[in-house]
Design a protein around this motif. Sequence first.
Motif, PDB file in Angstrom:
ATOM      1  N   SER A   1      -1.861 -14.188   5.689  1.00  0.00           N
ATOM      2  CA  SER A   1      -2.950 -13.414   5.072  1.00  0.00           C
ATOM      3  C   SER A   1      -3.389 -12.228   5.952  1.00  0.00           C
ATOM      4  O   SER A   1      -4.138 -11.360   5.515  1.00  0.00           O
ATOM      5  N   TYR A   2      -2.917 -12.201   7.223  1.00  0.00           N
ATOM      6  CA  TYR A   2      -3.258 -11.059   8.098  1.00  0.00           C
ATOM      7  C   TYR A   2      -2.385  -9.824   7.843  1.00  0.00           C
ATOM      8  O   TYR A   2      -2.568  -8.793   8.476  1.00  0.00           O
ATOM      9  N   GLY A   3      -1.436  -9.982   6.908  1.00  0.00           N
ATOM     10  CA  GLY A   3      -0.555  -8.846   6.581  1.00  0.00           C
ATOM     11  C   GLY A   3      -1.302  -7.548   6.326  1.00  0.00           C
ATOM     12  O   GLY A   3      -1.006  -6.510   6.946  1.00  0.00           O
ATOM     13  N   PRO A   4      -2.291  -7.555   5.438  1.00  0.00           N
ATOM     14  CA  PRO A   4      -3.016  -6.305   5.166  1.00  0.00           C
ATOM     15  C   PRO A   4      -3.742  -5.752   6.398  1.00  0.00           C
ATOM     16  O   PRO A   4      -3.818  -4.527   6.580  1.00  0.00           O
TER      17      PRO A   4
ATOM     18  N   LEU B   1       3.488 -18.114  16.743  1.00  0.00           N
ATOM     19  CA  LEU B   1       3.911 -16.752  17.117  1.00  0.00           C
ATOM     20  C   LEU B   1       5.091 -16.286  16.260  1.00  0.00           C
ATOM     21  O   LEU B   1       5.176 -15.114  15.897  1.00  0.00           O
ATOM     22  N   GLU B   2       5.984 -17.237  15.927  1.00  0.00           N
ATOM     23  CA  GLU B   2       7.115 -16.864  15.065  1.00  0.00           C
ATOM     24  C   GLU B   2       6.602 -16.379  13.703  1.00  0.00           C
ATOM     25  O   GLU B   2       7.186 -15.475  13.096  1.00  0.00           O
ATOM     26  N   GLU B   3       5.528 -17.013  13.226  1.00  0.00           N
ATOM     27  CA  GLU B   3       4.925 -16.553  11.961  1.00  0.00           C
ATOM     28  C   GLU B   3       4.240 -15.202  12.134  1.00  0.00           C
ATOM     29  O   GLU B   3       4.304 -14.337  11.274  1.00  0.00           O
TER      30      GLU B   3
ATOM     31  N   LEU C   1      -1.946 -23.239   7.352  1.00  0.00           N
ATOM     32  CA  LEU C   1      -1.962 -22.371   8.546  1.00  0.00           C
ATOM     33  C   LEU C   1      -0.978 -21.208   8.364  1.00  0.00           C
ATOM     34  O   LEU C   1      -1.278 -20.058   8.691  1.00  0.00           O
ATOM     35  N   LYS C   2       0.195 -21.551   7.799  1.00  0.00           N
ATOM     36  CA  LYS C   2       1.166 -20.475   7.546  1.00  0.00           C
ATOM     37  C   LYS C   2       0.593 -19.436   6.597  1.00  0.00           C
ATOM     38  O   LYS C   2       0.761 -18.228   6.779  1.00  0.00           O
TER      39      LYS C   2
END
Lengths: 485, 485
Positions: B54-57, B397-399, B48-49
């Motif tokens: 993986s949403y960084g881009p 949310l912290e991630e 999950l982390k």
Amino acid sequence: MITKRTKTICIITAILVMTVGILAFIVTRAIGSENDMSKCDNFLSESLKQEISSYGPIVHTIVKAIVENDGKGTTYKELSTFIDTFGNRYAGSENLENAIDYMLNRSIIKNLENVHTEDVPIQTWIRGQESATLLQPRRQNLPMLGLGLSIGTPPEGITAEVLVVTSFDELESRKSEALGKIVLFVPEYISYGKTVIYRSKAASRAAKHGAVAALIRSITPFSIRTPHTGMQSYDANVTKIPVAALTVEDAHMLKRISDRGQKVVVNLKMEAHFGDIKTSRNTIAELRGSEKPEKIVIISGHLDSWDVGQGAMDDGGGAFISWNALVMLKALNLRPRRTIRTILWTAEEVGYVGAKQYYKDHKNETQNWNFIMESDEGTFTPYGLNYVSGNRGACILEEVVKLFAPLNATSSLRSDYVGSDITLWLMDGIPGASLLQRNENYFWFHHSPGDTMDVEDPVSLDKNTALWAATAYILADLKEDFPRN
Amino acid sequence: MITKRTKTICIITAILVMTVGILAFIVTRAIGSENDMSKCDNFLSESLKQEISSYGPIVHTIVKAIVENDGKGTTYKELSTFIDTFGNRYAGSENLENAIDYMLNRSIIKNLENVHTEDVPIQTWIRGQESATLLQPRRQNLPMLGLGLSIGTPPEGITAEVLVVTSFDELESRKSEALGKIVLFVPEYISYGKTVIYRSKAASRAAKHGAVAALIRSITPFSIRTPHTGMQSYDANVTKIPVAALTVEDAHMLKRISDRGQKVVVNLKMEAHFGDIKTSRNTIAELRGSEKPEKIVIISGHLDSWDVGQGAMDDGGGAFISWNALVMLKALNLRPRRTIRTILWTAEEVGYVGAKQYYKDHKNETQNWNFIMESDEGTFTPYGLNYVSGNRGACILEEVVKLFAPLNATSSLRSDYVGSDITLWLMDGIPGASLLQRNENYFWFHHSPGDTMDVEDPVSLDKNTALWAATAYILADLKEDFPRN
């Protein structure tokens, strides 16, 4: 492996490097100091420097009395009582004259000397009812304040399309569009000194190209939807048109609407007109000098205000530190060699009218004026003196401010301009000073309904009163007259 | 003399010392991180982390599009056009309904999906003309704003002596003095949350002791003479009396005058009254989910405002970042698995009326609501998310906020309260968030004529829009539903 010997060498190396650095720093500073001091050594004798420095204990007494002991909070108390009793004090109003009577009476109660007023004829200007209403593209009331000496509009107001420009240059480049319009000037705020020309000259510049009225963005760096008034003047050869200030926010809004290509129409109603010539008064009180009473040091502020807000900051604070400084010196029984005169000017806001009258009436005695001070830019936390002086005088003042360490106010700034009412005398070569203080937010409140007692605080008022009292006392008491060159 | 060998040893020593320091720093940080992470390791799988990271881009794409490329300045442009076109948008006004129609139309133009409104009946309250005038000890107009749902006064107003108190406790201790008086509450401003009780309950507390009207110091930490309105409510068993807010400055002045033992008399005139029941509308637009369209992530703000100022900050900014985030995601063709729904609430200011109606009308679908966001505390420079969530959600949310480094917005704060309209759902256990932003000056402008476009700036609006869009996208797209515990 690091041996003990190596460690020792390292420590010694570090100490040597630090020592060289510190020595270099000290030498540089010493050369710097010597240079600064050598400049004044040409002007100040050692004995004069010693004389000035001998006022240290007196400064300490003054500061202690005003900031810590009986005087603590008295400037705020006197000022707030005055402000709450009279509110704003517009030149020509009965209210201002009542306020002047009140100060006359307070001065007598406080045993000040030579308490009196001197008459000042005033051409009055009356704001009357006024409004600005956005009619197109939608209807909205626009809070506004007419500018000083503006003419009024017909009773139904002036309804016209608005031409929005950001500068006089833009107006010149679009002058063919101005005919029959209301020109709104929305200059970027650079500083009061640089931007206020848009208040002074909006009407004349717009009228030159056939505008029927002018509006300006209020001259302030920050706003919570409060308009700011102030004086303007008409050029000689153009038609007089009505002129008023909108809030910063509404000026920006009209500019945005106009930038979108939408037509902006405003109705401007102003009853503004000249009234009768009335008599106001400068208020004077003194502490007569013990040895040279004819020689004068002046501390001053103006009692009048605009007709909006409460005039607590402009210039209640300045007037009251000037007045209470005298009261405190009197109470402390500190009587200098020369006379300290407090002048509470009238009708400053409508063109330094009180000061101009005093200038005319006292032309023959100014050879005896040693030094002139005014506080008219707020009474926030002080940090020193802002002064106009010759080189020798500058060196004296640099020595004087050193004594204000108990007030954290040992800074000084030599300037070309330090006051409003006192400018005429400064231009004649009489040295003078105003406060150096943390007045960065002064123009947030200036000439607006936001000029209230909430801008003032007791601690700063005490410090400014002490600084004012100590400066006036020392300059009035020095053996030699304050030099003019 | 320092030999070359000694110098080399010194340099090596210095490098060694620095290296040890840096290592110590890294180790300490690593331990710290591990501790923080170990808390969330119980809740979040490594996969999950990795999924979140993986949403960084995509975050990068969203930020670039909104803060740098085509989206740059669009939130400000859309908002300012809207604000300048409609001004304030009071619940029950035709203006608000026109503004809602406009947003409906803009949403259709921007190809948003499921664009529609949902009716909300509103009990209207009309301010009418109102004024407060100090009559004793001197006459002065007191700028004021009646408080929401207040009753009015007789046409001639209520003229009464003013009892000034600083707290409910002081009123209780002086309750025998309240009969027939106007009670003015001048509490010290602690925080909005702590001080606003004096707005909500001034009338009821004063009426309990026979007061004929109540006044309050406006609920703001800073003022340039601008009154602030807001809702109040009458307790069930006391007489309803009119209630209004004075400016901070005037409240302070009346307190000072009263403290001097002077009698303060005020005339309060208010036409305030209830009007008809009218119909307003919540405005809804969506980006339908690609896989689970029935599952919902909500971003929202309210379109209505108070009837003073322009409602640019409260809550134009919040409404427009919520709307433009959806517009930008649509334009970027970023369609998440779940539906993102933008709701522009109506009638928030008069008691969350739009939200309450929506709560009632959508009770049967909220099991599908994943996350709910509202921005209603300004849209200043953002620095992260303020959220209400269970432990597992908190870890998610912290991630997520770690991805907001391009916005300098990687902070997070777990709270009990994050919104106004969305509170009912948060209380039902639906997780949600608002912005963490530099809104220290929010209450300077809140509910006052000072709430204008000048409070908003294009750069902050872009950043908030990007933060809002990225958060909504990620939470709507994660493989698993956002956890409720």
